[in-house]
Scaffold this motif. Structure first.
Motif, PDB file in Angstrom:
ATOM      1  N   PHE A  65      59.528  63.006  17.235  1.00 21.60           N
ATOM      2  CA  PHE A  65      60.026  64.241  16.601  1.00 21.60           C
ATOM      3  C   PHE A  65      61.482  64.051  16.157  1.00 21.60           C
ATOM      4  CE2 PHE A  65      57.025  67.184  19.288  1.00 21.60           C
ATOM      5  CZ  PHE A  65      55.965  66.840  18.472  1.00 21.60           C
ATOM      6  N   GLU A  66      62.292  63.452  17.035  1.00 22.77           N
ATOM      7  CA  GLU A  66      63.709  63.266  16.687  1.00 22.77           C
ATOM      8  C   GLU A  66      63.870  62.399  15.452  1.00 22.77           C
ATOM      9  OE1 GLU A  66      66.189  61.926  19.937  1.00 22.77           O
ATOM     10  OE2 GLU A  66      65.670  63.763  21.044  1.00 22.77           O
ATOM     11  N   GLU A  67      63.050  61.348  15.369  1.00 24.51           N
ATOM     12  CA  GLU A  67      63.133  60.416  14.234  1.00 24.51           C
ATOM     13  C   GLU A  67      62.683  61.055  12.929  1.00 24.51           C
ATOM     14  OE1 GLU A  67      63.676  56.976  13.733  1.00 24.51           O
ATOM     15  OE2 GLU A  67      62.947  55.906  15.508  1.00 24.51           O
ATOM     16  N   PHE A  68      61.639  61.886  12.983  1.00 26.60           N
ATOM     17  CA  PHE A  68      61.006  62.362  11.750  1.00 26.60           C
ATOM     18  C   PHE A  68      61.283  63.831  11.445  1.00 26.60           C
ATOM     19  CE2 PHE A  68      58.862  58.393  12.392  1.00 26.60           C
ATOM     20  CZ  PHE A  68      58.584  57.939  11.112  1.00 26.60           C
ATOM     21  N   LYS A  69      62.038  64.508  12.312  1.00 24.69           N
ATOM     22  CA  LYS A  69      62.390  65.908  12.052  1.00 24.69           C
ATOM     23  C   LYS A  69      63.400  65.952  10.911  1.00 24.69           C
ATOM     24  CE  LYS A  69      62.915  70.309  12.779  1.00 24.69           C
ATOM     25  NZ  LYS A  69      61.932  71.127  12.054  1.00 24.69           N
ATOM     26  N   THR A  70      63.210  66.896   9.990  1.00 26.41           N
ATOM     27  CA  THR A  70      64.193  67.120   8.924  1.00 26.41           C
ATOM     28  C   THR A  70      64.542  68.608   8.935  1.00 26.41           C
ATOM     29  OG1 THR A  70      62.541  67.678   7.257  1.00 26.41           O
ATOM     30  CG2 THR A  70      63.110  65.332   7.467  1.00 26.41           C
ATOM     31  N   LYS A  71      65.431  69.004   8.026  1.00 21.75           N
ATOM     32  CA  LYS A  71      65.773  70.439   7.945  1.00 21.75           C
ATOM     33  C   LYS A  71      64.585  71.255   7.468  1.00 21.75           C
ATOM     34  CE  LYS A  71      70.761  70.568   7.328  1.00 21.75           C
ATOM     35  NZ  LYS A  71      71.103  69.196   6.840  1.00 21.75           N
ATOM     36  N   GLU A  72      63.747  70.637   6.643  1.00 17.71           N
ATOM     37  CA  GLU A  72      62.663  71.399   6.005  1.00 17.71           C
ATOM     38  C   GLU A  72      61.352  71.370   6.773  1.00 17.71           C
ATOM     39  OE1 GLU A  72      64.445  69.081   3.997  1.00 17.71           O
ATOM     40  OE2 GLU A  72      65.778  70.724   3.429  1.00 17.71           O
ATOM     41  N   ASN A  73      61.106  70.303   7.530  1.00 13.08           N
ATOM     42  CA  ASN A  73      59.744  70.204   8.082  1.00 13.08           C
ATOM     43  C   ASN A  73      59.583  70.986   9.388  1.00 13.08           C
ATOM     44  OD1 ASN A  73      60.769  68.511  10.038  1.00 13.08           O
ATOM     45  ND2 ASN A  73      59.743  66.669   9.297  1.00 13.08           N
ATOM     46  N   LEU A  74      58.338  70.991   9.863  1.00 19.62           N
ATOM     47  CA  LEU A  74      57.941  71.864  10.953  1.00 19.62           C
ATOM     48  C   LEU A  74      57.396  71.018  12.100  1.00 19.62           C
ATOM     49  CD1 LEU A  74      57.129  75.066  10.771  1.00 19.62           C
ATOM     50  CD2 LEU A  74      54.848  74.112  10.732  1.00 19.62           C
TER      51      LEU A  74
END
Ligand code: PXL
Length: 286
Positions: free
Chosen positions: A100-109
């Motif tokens: 999650f930390e690696e692939f979390k962005t401002k836009e995604n869920l």
């Protein structure tokens, strides 16, 4: 028909149970039918799920997950949602947290379905420590989709079998959102014996919603995964949390009804396939 939009992409982190529809064998077809590209990060491979069927094989994929994630990162993949369900080991809680930390962005869920228990008991492959670890993973989520047993474990409170009061459900939703996730979808909610449904809470708007349908006799395997996958399918198709939850409750209930009428073994999962055309109508995709 909706106009053509950029195709959304989801990463689904669940086990693959070869027989007995649940986890990836539900998440992949439901999300794909809803037009969403779905990548799988498998947590374990089993011959069947573990619910009421003995003698299943269990291949824990913990060792494969970090290399899997590293490879995806090297390809610079982006996901519109990161969706976790049944994890194959205690160690995977940390691995999925790092994912999650690696692939979390401002836009995604980030949607976490804290799959670990039902009807007041932990699934036999999990320990109380796993439940504590799952609470930490839930803190990283934007949305969690627990049933009432999982909610009790996350909150460290005794399981209440229901029927529930509005005050109990509202308090549970609020306490779950205080763990971190902005949005909560609680399943297995009922105020009277003859109904069953879900409740939502959005901390951003401070609103609560309930939806119930007539209860169908019996307990059916894999319905939590159908429900959570459909909520995500709705959100990825730009429906609100409450609309997506209503669509998911109806699709799950219709799938249970088809199975109830057919009289098939409840452990083998429900006939959601027959109800996909109805789901696509509700999602305004056809
Ligand atoms: O549907 C939840 C689930 C997913 N995967 C496996 C399970 C279960 C519930 O028992 O055993 C392997």
């Amino acid at each position: 028909m909706k106009s053509i939009k950029r195709q959304k992409r989801v990463a689904a982190v669940h086990d693959l149970s070869g027989f007995g529809k649940c986890s990836l064998t539900v998440a992949l077809p439901v999300l794909s039918a809803a037009g969403i590209e779905t990548s799988a990060l498998p947590t374990a491979v089993l011959s069947t799920h573990t619910g009421g069927i003995s003698g299943y094989t269990y291949r824990d994929l913990t060792e494969d997950m970090r290399p899997f994630i590293r490879h995806w990162k090297s390809l610079d993949l982006q996901f519109d949602a990161l969706y976790s369900g049944f994890l194959g080991s205690f160690e995977q809680l940390d691995i999925v947290g790092a994912f999650f930390e690696e692939f979390k962005t401002k836009e995604n869920l980030v949607l976490v379905d804290p799959v670990m228990a039902d009807n007041g008991t932990l699934y036999k492959v999990f320990t109380p420590e796993f439940a504590t670890g799952m609470k930490e993973l839930c803190k990283q989520a934007d949305i969690i989709v627990p049933n009432l047993t999982e909610a009790a474990l996350l909150l460290g409170q005794p399981y209440n079998p229901g029927p529930y009061t509005h005050a109990y459900i509202e308090e549970t939703l609020l306490r779950l959102s205080e763990l971190g996730p902005e949005k909560i979808v609680l399943t297995g909610v009922y105020f009277q014996e003859e109904e069953l449904g879900a409740a939502t809470y959005d901390a951003h708007t401070n609103t609560t919603d309930f939806i119930a349908v007539s209860r169908i006799p019996g307990s059916y395997h894999g319905t939590g995964d159908i429900f959570a996958s459909t909520v995500l399918a709705g959100l990825m198709n730009d429906f609100s949390l409450n609309e997506a939850t209503r669509i998911a409750v109806r699709f799950t209930a219709n799938s249970i009804m088809t199975t109830y009428l057919a009289g098939t073994d409840h452990r083998f999962g429900v006939n959601f396939e027959a109800n996909i055309p109805g789901l696509l109508k509700e999602l305004e995709l056809v």
